[in-house]
Design a protein around this motif. Structure first.
Motif, PDB file in Angstrom:
ATOM      1  N   THR A  98     -23.057   0.718 -13.815  1.00 31.82           N
ATOM      2  CA  THR A  98     -23.087  -0.323 -14.839  1.00 31.82           C
ATOM      3  C   THR A  98     -21.722  -0.505 -15.481  1.00 31.82           C
ATOM      4  N   SER A 117     -27.969  10.257 -13.920  1.00 34.07           N
ATOM      5  CA  SER A 117     -27.194   9.415 -13.005  1.00 34.07           C
ATOM      6  C   SER A 117     -27.546   9.817 -11.590  1.00 34.07           C
ATOM      7  N   PRO A 142     -29.338   4.770 -14.485  1.00 35.38           N
ATOM      8  CA  PRO A 142     -29.110   3.346 -14.791  1.00 35.38           C
ATOM      9  C   PRO A 142     -28.526   2.555 -13.610  1.00 35.38           C
ATOM     10  N   ALA A 191     -26.430   9.592 -24.947  1.00 34.66           N
ATOM     11  CA  ALA A 191     -25.009   9.858 -25.193  1.00 34.66           C
ATOM     12  C   ALA A 191     -24.399  10.687 -24.066  1.00 34.66           C
ATOM     13  N   ASN A 238     -17.783   1.147 -20.841  1.00 37.90           N
ATOM     14  CA  ASN A 238     -16.612   1.961 -21.173  1.00 37.90           C
ATOM     15  C   ASN A 238     -16.532   3.240 -20.325  1.00 37.90           C
ATOM     16  N   GLY A 282     -26.758   2.347 -24.104  1.00 39.16           N
ATOM     17  CA  GLY A 282     -27.542   2.819 -25.265  1.00 39.16           C
ATOM     18  C   GLY A 282     -27.820   1.687 -26.237  1.00 39.16           C
ATOM     19  N   ARG A 331     -19.334   2.409 -36.715  1.00 34.56           N
ATOM     20  CA  ARG A 331     -19.588   1.705 -35.446  1.00 34.56           C
ATOM     21  C   ARG A 331     -21.091   1.574 -35.196  1.00 34.56           C
ATOM     22  N   GLN A 336     -22.789   1.410 -28.297  1.00 34.83           N
ATOM     23  CA  GLN A 336     -22.207   0.535 -27.275  1.00 34.83           C
ATOM     24  C   GLN A 336     -22.907   0.766 -25.940  1.00 34.83           C
TER      25      GLN A 336
HETATM   26  P1  NAP Z   1     -20.544   4.209 -22.813  1.00 32.76           P
HETATM   27  O1  NAP Z   1     -20.489   2.741 -23.006  1.00 32.76           O
HETATM   28  O2  NAP Z   1     -19.277   4.981 -22.769  1.00 32.76           O
HETATM   29  O3  NAP Z   1     -21.522   4.809 -23.909  1.00 32.76           O
HETATM   30  C1  NAP Z   1     -21.650   6.187 -24.116  1.00 32.76           C
HETATM   31  C2  NAP Z   1     -22.170   6.389 -25.518  1.00 32.76           C
HETATM   32  O4  NAP Z   1     -22.280   7.802 -25.747  1.00 32.76           O
HETATM   33  C3  NAP Z   1     -21.221   5.842 -26.590  1.00 32.76           C
HETATM   34  O5  NAP Z   1     -21.971   5.281 -27.623  1.00 32.76           O
HETATM   35  C4  NAP Z   1     -20.509   7.089 -27.061  1.00 32.76           C
HETATM   36  O6  NAP Z   1     -20.014   7.027 -28.389  1.00 32.76           O
HETATM   37  C5  NAP Z   1     -21.657   8.073 -26.987  1.00 32.76           C
HETATM   38  N1  NAP Z   1     -21.199   9.445 -27.117  1.00 32.76           N
HETATM   39  C6  NAP Z   1     -20.263  10.111 -26.423  1.00 32.76           C
HETATM   40  N2  NAP Z   1     -20.113  11.354 -26.902  1.00 32.76           N
HETATM   41  C7  NAP Z   1     -20.990  11.481 -27.916  1.00 32.76           C
HETATM   42  C8  NAP Z   1     -21.324  12.506 -28.821  1.00 32.76           C
HETATM   43  N3  NAP Z   1     -20.697  13.702 -28.787  1.00 32.76           N
HETATM   44  N4  NAP Z   1     -22.281  12.300 -29.732  1.00 32.76           N
HETATM   45  C9  NAP Z   1     -22.923  11.116 -29.801  1.00 32.76           C
HETATM   46  N5  NAP Z   1     -22.638  10.080 -29.010  1.00 32.76           N
HETATM   47  C10 NAP Z   1     -21.673  10.265 -28.068  1.00 32.76           C
HETATM   48  O7  NAP Z   1     -21.285   4.574 -21.452  1.00 32.76           O
HETATM   49  P2  NAP Z   1     -22.662   4.062 -20.805  1.00 32.76           P
HETATM   50  O8  NAP Z   1     -22.362   3.693 -19.425  1.00 32.76           O
HETATM   51  O9  NAP Z   1     -23.342   3.098 -21.689  1.00 32.76           O
HETATM   52  O10 NAP Z   1     -23.472   5.436 -20.758  1.00 32.76           O
HETATM   53  C11 NAP Z   1     -24.784   5.569 -21.244  1.00 32.76           C
HETATM   54  C12 NAP Z   1     -25.519   6.578 -20.388  1.00 32.76           C
HETATM   55  O11 NAP Z   1     -25.691   6.054 -19.061  1.00 32.76           O
HETATM   56  C13 NAP Z   1     -24.783   7.904 -20.221  1.00 32.76           C
HETATM   57  O12 NAP Z   1     -25.714   8.965 -20.253  1.00 32.76           O
HETATM   58  C14 NAP Z   1     -24.183   7.788 -18.846  1.00 32.76           C
HETATM   59  O13 NAP Z   1     -23.919   9.034 -18.261  1.00 32.76           O
HETATM   60  C15 NAP Z   1     -25.285   7.035 -18.136  1.00 32.76           C
HETATM   61  N6  NAP Z   1     -24.875   6.405 -16.893  1.00 32.76           N
HETATM   62  C16 NAP Z   1     -23.988   5.385 -16.901  1.00 32.76           C
HETATM   63  C17 NAP Z   1     -23.623   4.802 -15.692  1.00 32.76           C
HETATM   64  C18 NAP Z   1     -22.635   3.675 -15.628  1.00 32.76           C
HETATM   65  O14 NAP Z   1     -22.305   3.246 -14.512  1.00 32.76           O
HETATM   66  N7  NAP Z   1     -22.147   3.146 -16.741  1.00 32.76           N
HETATM   67  C19 NAP Z   1     -24.180   5.245 -14.487  1.00 32.76           C
HETATM   68  C20 NAP Z   1     -25.080   6.290 -14.522  1.00 32.76           C
HETATM   69  C21 NAP Z   1     -25.424   6.861 -15.730  1.00 32.76           C
HETATM   70  P3  NAP Z   1     -18.520   6.462 -28.708  1.00 32.76           P
HETATM   71  O15 NAP Z   1     -18.624   4.967 -28.669  1.00 32.76           O
HETATM   72  O16 NAP Z   1     -18.248   7.043 -30.050  1.00 32.76           O
HETATM   73  O17 NAP Z   1     -17.618   7.000 -27.626  1.00 32.76           O
END
Ligand code: NAP
Length: 256
Positions: A211, A155, A208, A90, A214, A21, A44, A18
């Motif tokens: 964004t 981040s 990123p 992740a 979730n 990623g 999933r 999701q």
């Molecule tokens: P997200 O939608 O919550 O996706 C996170 C992903 O990581 C999900 O697929 C989740 O799996 C997986 N995950 C969590 N724990 C895990 C584990 N133990 N083993 C394998 N997979 C695991 O969040 P996102 O925003 O796309 O985040 C992606 C990356 O971007 C992360 O590194 C996050 O820190 C970074 N980031 C995001 C933002 C933002 O604003 N969204 C900003 C800066 C950095 P499940 O679906 O099973 O939970």
């Protein structure tokens, strides 16, 4: 032992079922790369892989589970023989979200004086030690590639330079859990880049931007396409690309 030959480049994206990623996986597959869609829940991951056009192969991969990482490595080795790109994507922002929790409430409960050590450890287990464990397991496969790229999805919240500055906006978001875990991931990035400086494997961290996913209960303001852009760009850098950098799609270099 006969070496497996696979004519496409091969990428592993962790947490690809999701959010950012999944978008990274889609964009790499669209460029003809074979993408291993890491997902801690295989069902999933399989459903996500079906939404990807191109060669996308789901694999069960929980970055906190050594057995799961070992099995994923063995499968990639047997099926494809090498890895050209590893995206350590992740991550978790917290272990469980009370219904409707806002980012402001999350920040309040993550302050150093009140956050539980169990919560800090759990977040670091995924975001820091998980990325290091996957690096250790996949490095031999990356060494099999003519050149390779490791992208650690970090981040801007992990930038100590920014958050040590009293004039920095949203300073209250810097906490021992998520943001400090990204600072530690940045440290891991530097250590990995130093270790691999004399090899053809580049290691970089990307931000990123905020964004809509979730992770922040969809409060983010950027699209997943915008959020994935820098990781995709850095994943695709050629063998003369930089190593040991921390960058964002529109801001360029970010201070560590
Ligand atoms: P997200 O939608 O919550 O996706 C996170 C992903 O990581 C999900 O697929 C989740 O799996 C997986 N995950 C969590 N724990 C895990 C584990 N133990 N083993 C394998 N997979 C695991 O969040 P996102 O925003 O796309 O985040 C992606 C990356 O971007 C992360 O590194 C996050 O820190 C970074 N980031 C995001 C933002 C933002 O604003 N969204 C900003 C800066 C950095 P499940 O679906 O099973 O939970």
């Amino acid at each position: 032992m006969t070496k497996t030959t696979h004519d496409r480049r091969v990428a592993l994206v962790t947490g690809a079922n999701q959010g950012i990623g999944l978008q990274i996986a889609k964009e790499l597959a669209a460029r003809g790369i074979t993408v291993i869609v890491g997902s801690r829940d295989l069902a999933r991951g399989t459903a996500a892989a079906e939404t990807i056009q191109g060669d996308a192969r789901p694999v069960q991969l929980d970055v906190t589970d050594a057995g799961s990482i070992r099995a994923a490595e063995a499968r990639i080795r047997a099926e494809l023989g090498r890895l050209d790109i590893l995206v350590n994507n992740a991550a978790i922002s917290r272990t469980g979200r009370p219904p409707g929790e806002t980012v402001a409430a999350w920040a309040e409960s993550s302050r150093p004086s009140v956050v539980s050590l169990a919560e800090v450890r759990a977040v670091w287990e995924t975001n820091v030690f998980g990325a290091l464990a996957v690096y250790q397991a996949m490095l031999p496969l990356l060494r099999e590639a003519p050149y390779a790229s490791i992208v650690n999805v970090s981040s801007g919240l992990g930038s100590l330079t920014w958050f040590a500055d009293p004039t920095q906006a949203n300073r209250g978001l810097f906490a021992p859990t998520y943001s400090a875990s990204k600072t530690a991931l940045n440290a891991m990035t530097v250590a990995m880049a130093i270790e691999l400086a004399s090899t053809k494997i580049k290691v970089n961290a990307v931000s990123p931007g905020y964004t809509k996913t979730n992770l922040n209960n969809y409060e983010g303001t950027e699209t997943v396409e915008e959020g994935a852009a820098e990781a995709v760009r850095v994943a695709l850098l050629g063998e003369d690309g930089p190593t040991g950098q921390f960058t964002h799609a529109t801001m360029g270099r970010i201070p560590w």
